[in-house]
Design a protein around this motif. Structure first.
Motif, PDB file in Angstrom:
ATOM      1  N   TYR A   1      43.989   7.475  74.375  1.00  0.00           N
ATOM      2  CA  TYR A   1      44.067   8.916  74.629  1.00  0.00           C
ATOM      3  C   TYR A   1      44.809   9.656  73.510  1.00  0.00           C
ATOM      4  O   TYR A   1      44.641  10.861  73.347  1.00  0.00           O
ATOM      5  N   TRP A   2      45.652   8.946  72.779  1.00  0.00           N
ATOM      6  CA  TRP A   2      46.622   9.589  71.896  1.00  0.00           C
ATOM      7  C   TRP A   2      46.032   9.881  70.514  1.00  0.00           C
ATOM      8  O   TRP A   2      44.916   9.440  70.196  1.00  0.00           O
ATOM      9  N   SER A   3      46.772  10.596  69.700  1.00  0.00           N
ATOM     10  CA  SER A   3      46.279  11.058  68.393  1.00  0.00           C
ATOM     11  C   SER A   3      46.523  10.049  67.280  1.00  0.00           C
ATOM     12  O   SER A   3      46.354  10.371  66.100  1.00  0.00           O
ATOM     13  N   PHE A   4      46.925   8.860  67.628  1.00  0.00           N
ATOM     14  CA  PHE A   4      47.122   7.765  66.666  1.00  0.00           C
ATOM     15  C   PHE A   4      46.713   6.478  67.370  1.00  0.00           C
ATOM     16  O   PHE A   4      46.734   6.384  68.598  1.00  0.00           O
ATOM     17  N   TYR A   5      46.304   5.498  66.595  1.00  0.00           N
ATOM     18  CA  TYR A   5      45.999   4.180  67.137  1.00  0.00           C
ATOM     19  C   TYR A   5      47.041   3.197  66.635  1.00  0.00           C
ATOM     20  O   TYR A   5      47.347   3.150  65.436  1.00  0.00           O
ATOM     21  N   SER A   6      47.581   2.413  67.544  1.00  0.00           N
ATOM     22  CA  SER A   6      48.550   1.391  67.144  1.00  0.00           C
ATOM     23  C   SER A   6      48.602   0.307  68.202  1.00  0.00           C
ATOM     24  O   SER A   6      48.719   0.605  69.395  1.00  0.00           O
ATOM     25  N   ARG A   7      48.557  -0.923  67.777  1.00  0.00           N
ATOM     26  CA  ARG A   7      48.684  -2.035  68.713  1.00  0.00           C
ATOM     27  C   ARG A   7      50.137  -2.239  69.127  1.00  0.00           C
ATOM     28  O   ARG A   7      50.428  -3.064  70.009  1.00  0.00           O
ATOM     29  N   ASP A   8      51.058  -1.488  68.511  1.00  0.00           N
ATOM     30  CA  ASP A   8      52.470  -1.616  68.838  1.00  0.00           C
ATOM     31  C   ASP A   8      53.014  -0.425  69.622  1.00  0.00           C
ATOM     32  O   ASP A   8      54.213  -0.381  69.923  1.00  0.00           O
ATOM     33  N   ALA A   9      52.175   0.538  69.952  1.00  0.00           N
ATOM     34  CA  ALA A   9      52.629   1.665  70.777  1.00  0.00           C
ATOM     35  C   ALA A   9      53.000   1.149  72.166  1.00  0.00           C
ATOM     36  O   ALA A   9      52.448   0.153  72.644  1.00  0.00           O
ATOM     37  N   LEU A  10      53.904   1.851  72.813  1.00  0.00           N
ATOM     38  CA  LEU A  10      54.331   1.425  74.146  1.00  0.00           C
ATOM     39  C   LEU A  10      54.939   2.592  74.909  1.00  0.00           C
ATOM     40  O   LEU A  10      55.205   3.651  74.339  1.00  0.00           O
TER      41      LEU A  10
END
Length: 266
Positions: A125-134
């Motif tokens: 949903y967010w404006s960035f992609y990251s496998r480390d977001a939490l």
């Protein structure tokens, strides 16, 4: 606040994609979080000074939970809570990153007899992609099987793509996107009030209906690893900032995404 993360906790989080930390807040801290969150939500709903999902309260999604986003923008007490660097240190340590920025806070109050929360992923949903977001999900009330605690599909954060489904009336829509997950056994995460649940932005999760006459209140915040880049989506960005960004620009506006914690270097 029980913010110092052990090696074992970090390993559990990275393996499963989530971790429950009981007694994250002590009794006084919990009461303070409750008072601030209730006041911030009340102000938002009365003054309509920001984003909420209660414009059409009879809609299905409005009955999933009362959702108020970026309360720290409009309530100083909430800003003080969310800008506690200890939260950032805990999040960054679990994720194994050197710094985190606040993406957005949001209160999620599942109303009495509120609808279930469909299976979904957060980060797409967010404006960035990251496998480390939490995200952190702080239980302001005891979260139980009866009132709609969180449920997870452990390990799905390791293989998830950035494809998603919305939170709608079909709670299993996500399995049309990821049919290979349909045979997995879901794990509930009940916890006492004052506990914190951290989960990866790509883990599949949902929540049951609230089958009780009392609300199940939670205060949450999403964290973006420092240095993350723009993927072209709007989500919660200010219009002027959104318009200034180009694909793959670093998202680092100090007002939009304040730096919460960064590891010290020698």
């Amino acid at each position: 606040m029980k913010y110092q993360i052990t090696k074992e906790q970090a390993e559990t989080y990275r393996e499963n994609g989530y971790i429950v930390i009981e007694d994250f807040l002590d009794a006084d801290e919990l009461e303070h979080w409750r008072v601030i969150t209730e006041d911030a939500v009340h102000q938002r709903l009365v003054e309509r000074n920001g984003r909420t999902n209660q414009d059409n309260p009879e809609d299905y999604y409005s009955q999933v939970f009362v959702q108020c986003v970026r309360l720290a923008d409009t309530h100083q007490g909430m800003a003080d809570l969310m800008m506690d660097a200890r939260l950032g240190e805990a999040a960054a340590t679990l994720a194994g990153v050197d710094g985190v920025r606040i993406w957005h806070d949001q209160a999620l109050f599942k109303q009495p007899y509120g609808n279930p929360t469909a299976w979904h992923l957060d980060n797409p949903y967010w404006s960035f992609y990251s496998r480390d977001a939490l995200s952190i999900w702080v239980a302001l009330d005891r979260a139980t099987l009866a009132n709609g605690c969180l449920w997870y599909l452990p390990g799905t954060h390791k293989v998830a793509r950035y494809d998603n489904s919305g939170i709608g009336e079909n709670i299993a829509s996500l399995f049309k996107v990821y049919p290979e997950w349909m045979s997995m056994r879901a794990v509930p995460a009940p916890c006492a009030a004052g506990s914190a649940v951290f989960h990866n932005g790509l883990i599949a999760h949902g929540a049951g209906a609230n089958m009780t006459p009392k609300p199940r209140r939670a205060m949450t915040c999403a964290y973006m690893p420092d240095g993350s880049t723009f993927n072209g989506q709007q989500n919660v960005l200010r219009d002027d900032y959104f318009g200034s960004l180009k694909l793959n620009d670093v998202i680092d506006d100090p007002v939009q995404v304040p730096l919460l914690w960064k590891r010290r270097t020698r």
